[in-house]
Design a protein around this motif. Sequence first.
Motif, PDB file in Angstrom:
ATOM      1  N   ASN A  49       0.822  -1.214   0.000  1.00  0.00           N
ATOM      2  CA  ASN A  49       0.000   0.000   0.000  1.00  0.00           C
ATOM      3  C   ASN A  49       0.857   1.266   0.000  1.00  0.00           C
ATOM      4  O   ASN A  49       0.631   2.178   0.796  1.00  0.00           O
ATOM      5  N   PHE A 112      -1.731   3.988   7.372  1.00  0.00           N
ATOM      6  CA  PHE A 112      -1.436   4.268   5.966  1.00  0.00           C
ATOM      7  C   PHE A 112      -0.869   5.680   5.894  1.00  0.00           C
ATOM      8  O   PHE A 112      -1.547   6.640   6.257  1.00  0.00           O
ATOM      9  N   PRO A 161      -8.594   5.412   5.271  1.00  0.00           N
ATOM     10  CA  PRO A 161      -7.531   5.283   4.272  1.00  0.00           C
ATOM     11  C   PRO A 161      -8.031   5.330   2.826  1.00  0.00           C
ATOM     12  O   PRO A 161      -7.218   5.419   1.910  1.00  0.00           O
ATOM     13  N   TYR A 162      -9.325   5.259   2.620  1.00  0.00           N
ATOM     14  CA  TYR A 162      -9.844   5.319   1.254  1.00  0.00           C
ATOM     15  C   TYR A 162     -10.189   6.750   0.835  1.00  0.00           C
ATOM     16  O   TYR A 162     -10.584   6.989  -0.288  1.00  0.00           O
TER      17      TYR A 162
END
Length: 330
Positions: A49, A112, A161-162
């Motif tokens: 990621n 993230f 995180p999106y």
Amino acid sequence: MENRSLLSLSVALLSFLSPCLTALTPRVSFHMGSPGRHVTRFSSPEVSNTSTLLLSEDEDILYVGARDAVLALDVSHQDAITLRSQLDWSPSDKDLEQCSMKGKEMADCPNFIRVLQFLNTTHIYACGTFAYSPRCSYITSETLMMSMKPDEGRGRCPYDPYQRNTAIIVDGELYTGTVADYRGNRPLISRHLSEGRRVDLKLDDTLGWLEDPTFISSSFIPEEEKIYFFFSEVGREYDFIDKFIVSRVSQICMSDVGGQRTLQRRWTTFAKAQLLCQADNELPYNVLQDIDSLPPAEGAPADDTLFYGIFTSQWSVGWTSIQSFHMFIT
Ligand SMILES: *[C@@H]1O[C@H](CO)[C@@H](O)[C@H](O)[C@H]1NC(C)=O
Ligand SMILES: *[C@@H]1O[C@H](CO)[C@@H](O)[C@H](O)[C@H]1NC(C)=O
């Protein structure tokens, strides 16, 4: 009503787009491994990621923000990329447990890394989603060690995180566009790390400056002392179409120190305009996906800054347009 006059000023921010360039074939294409077209790769089973990249000024080190880690890669050799150092930065088991108890998927609870910027010649400023409880930290660029205990990252980094965000550090101050709450419905453009008589600034929530935006990127134009934010959002001015997405550029002056009374600690120079990418007789390419800027040649005016944008259409999956444009501020 200082605010209102600012709003009308915002319409004067004009952007010019060249006609859409669609259906172009790339000028150069080649297969991986083709002779004379050497591609250098780096991969590691522990790194996933990857989300943020930052190249050192001398272009020898590439800093990479990934899941639970910040890496420094040596990219100074043509034939190999090597790992120079790595900072592991993950939430504790307790943090993960709390994240999952709040109903989040375990796979979305790691840290993230979503902000990675040079703060000064010795330090990098980094933020991550950290189990839906964003944190920011100062990291030494030489050794990738954390130099202080991490701060709370609200308003600097998304929780989710999106969600997309953008961040840029100029003169030691962090300018960000992100969602500033856990539920994901408080979008914010703000300034942090201001010192002395300069104060941290943000948009006034109550005025509805932003309508469910997706932040794309930010640029600093030194000659103008302005920061541009690029994003798409729901265009409320088009209330005849349900949820019509509009791409925008907004500007903020670095000299802004906020206003008086209710405008204390609020931007007084925020203005936004539409970026319209549309060819004759076609539906607009209304959703900005990415943008980059090419600074003007030395000595040329700031107006010569060239922006490249990738736009897609809300109505046609797979339609993409690449645009280049200048912006004229009137
Ligand atoms: C860079 O910023 C960090 C964190 O504020 C500070 O500790 C450090 O001394 C600064 N370095 C320079 C060269 O100013
Ligand atoms: C992380 O990577 C995995 C595997 O590619 C992907 O399924 C997941 O959606 C990614 N998570 C985020 C937050 O981007």
